[in-house]
Design a protein around this motif. Structure first.
Motif, PDB file in Angstrom:
ATOM      1  N   LEU A 124       0.805  -1.220   0.000  1.00  0.00           N
ATOM      2  CA  LEU A 124       0.000   0.000   0.000  1.00  0.00           C
ATOM      3  C   LEU A 124       0.841   1.275   0.000  1.00  0.00           C
ATOM      4  O   LEU A 124       0.350   2.332  -0.389  1.00  0.00           O
ATOM      5  N   ILE A 125       2.081   1.195   0.437  1.00  0.00           N
ATOM      6  CA  ILE A 125       3.000   2.330   0.368  1.00  0.00           C
ATOM      7  C   ILE A 125       4.368   1.830  -0.102  1.00  0.00           C
ATOM      8  O   ILE A 125       4.657   0.636  -0.033  1.00  0.00           O
ATOM      9  N   THR A 126       5.175   2.743  -0.579  1.00  0.00           N
ATOM     10  CA  THR A 126       6.527   2.408  -1.010  1.00  0.00           C
ATOM     11  C   THR A 126       7.451   3.555  -0.616  1.00  0.00           C
ATOM     12  O   THR A 126       7.007   4.694  -0.444  1.00  0.00           O
ATOM     13  N   ILE A 127       8.714   3.246  -0.468  1.00  0.00           N
ATOM     14  CA  ILE A 127       9.688   4.276  -0.122  1.00  0.00           C
ATOM     15  C   ILE A 127      10.470   4.630  -1.389  1.00  0.00           C
ATOM     16  O   ILE A 127      10.719   3.769  -2.227  1.00  0.00           O
ATOM     17  N   ARG A 128      10.784   5.910  -1.520  1.00  0.00           N
ATOM     18  CA  ARG A 128      11.568   6.348  -2.682  1.00  0.00           C
ATOM     19  C   ARG A 128      12.409   7.551  -2.303  1.00  0.00           C
ATOM     20  O   ARG A 128      12.169   8.213  -1.296  1.00  0.00           O
ATOM     21  N   GLU A 129      13.396   7.833  -3.159  1.00  0.00           N
ATOM     22  CA  GLU A 129      14.254   8.988  -2.929  1.00  0.00           C
ATOM     23  C   GLU A 129      13.491  10.281  -3.187  1.00  0.00           C
ATOM     24  O   GLU A 129      12.634  10.351  -4.059  1.00  0.00           O
ATOM     25  N   VAL A 130      13.840  11.294  -2.437  1.00  0.00           N
ATOM     26  CA  VAL A 130      13.268  12.630  -2.630  1.00  0.00           C
ATOM     27  C   VAL A 130      13.839  13.221  -3.920  1.00  0.00           C
ATOM     28  O   VAL A 130      15.029  13.101  -4.200  1.00  0.00           O
ATOM     29  N   THR A 131      12.971  13.849  -4.701  1.00  0.00           N
ATOM     30  CA  THR A 131      13.397  14.502  -5.944  1.00  0.00           C
ATOM     31  C   THR A 131      13.261  16.022  -5.804  1.00  0.00           C
ATOM     32  O   THR A 131      12.614  16.514  -4.875  1.00  0.00           O
ATOM     33  N   LYS A 132      13.857  16.724  -6.734  1.00  0.00           N
ATOM     34  CA  LYS A 132      13.731  18.182  -6.752  1.00  0.00           C
ATOM     35  C   LYS A 132      12.256  18.570  -6.868  1.00  0.00           C
ATOM     36  O   LYS A 132      11.812  19.538  -6.265  1.00  0.00           O
ATOM     37  N   TYR A 133      11.483  17.797  -7.625  1.00  0.00           N
ATOM     38  CA  TYR A 133      10.054  18.059  -7.783  1.00  0.00           C
ATOM     39  C   TYR A 133       9.345  18.062  -6.424  1.00  0.00           C
ATOM     40  O   TYR A 133       8.485  18.892  -6.167  1.00  0.00           O
ATOM     41  N   ASP A 134       9.719  17.134  -5.538  1.00  0.00           N
ATOM     42  CA  ASP A 134       9.103  17.078  -4.207  1.00  0.00           C
ATOM     43  C   ASP A 134       9.335  18.382  -3.456  1.00  0.00           C
ATOM     44  O   ASP A 134       8.443  18.880  -2.780  1.00  0.00           O
ATOM     45  N   LEU A 135      10.521  18.921  -3.594  1.00  0.00           N
ATOM     46  CA  LEU A 135      10.857  20.169  -2.901  1.00  0.00           C
ATOM     47  C   LEU A 135      10.133  21.359  -3.521  1.00  0.00           C
ATOM     48  O   LEU A 135       9.661  22.245  -2.817  1.00  0.00           O
ATOM     49  N   ASP A 136      10.035  21.375  -4.849  1.00  0.00           N
ATOM     50  CA  ASP A 136       9.351  22.461  -5.548  1.00  0.00           C
ATOM     51  C   ASP A 136       7.848  22.428  -5.291  1.00  0.00           C
ATOM     52  O   ASP A 136       7.197  23.463  -5.261  1.00  0.00           O
ATOM     53  N   ASP A 137       7.306  21.224  -5.124  1.00  0.00           N
ATOM     54  CA  ASP A 137       5.867  21.036  -4.985  1.00  0.00           C
ATOM     55  C   ASP A 137       5.366  21.268  -3.563  1.00  0.00           C
ATOM     56  O   ASP A 137       4.179  21.433  -3.349  1.00  0.00           O
ATOM     57  N   ASP A 138       6.256  21.279  -2.592  1.00  0.00           N
ATOM     58  CA  ASP A 138       5.851  21.398  -1.188  1.00  0.00           C
ATOM     59  C   ASP A 138       6.658  22.500  -0.515  1.00  0.00           C
ATOM     60  O   ASP A 138       7.810  22.303  -0.151  1.00  0.00           O
TER      61      ASP A 138
END
Length: 88
Positions: free
Chosen positions: A41-55
């Motif tokens: 139901l969930i997965t772990i992944r690396e943080v991307t630049k998009y994550d920082l720009d989006d939040d």
């Protein structure tokens, strides 16, 4: 659902009960992440630049490049959507 002990809940019930509190950095059972990943139901992944720009609050929430974050899988999203439909 608060009356049901964590270990007696289904994976879907656990996700519905604890995903949003987890996202808000509220306390959840320590085995929650592992249980939800095992259930697909969930997965772990690396943080991307998009994550920082989006939040705009990413840094305040501990999200930074080089880090990791949990996200819902397709099954996890479907589980939460179904829960919303059942609530009305």
């Amino acid at each position: 659902m608060a009356d049901v002990p964590y270990h007696q809940m289904t994976a879907a019930q656990k996700l519905r009960a604890y995903w949003h509190p987890r996202c808000d950095a509220d306390p959840v059972p320590c085995e929650f992440d592992e249980d939800m990943e095992a259930a697909g139901l969930i997965t772990i992944r690396e943080v991307t630049k998009y994550d920082l720009d989006d939040d705009c609050f990413a840094a305040e929430r501990g999200i930074e490049l080089g880090g990791w974050l949990w996200e819902l899988t397709e099954s996890g999203r479907a589980t939460l959507v179904e829960a919303k439909k059942q609530e009305g």
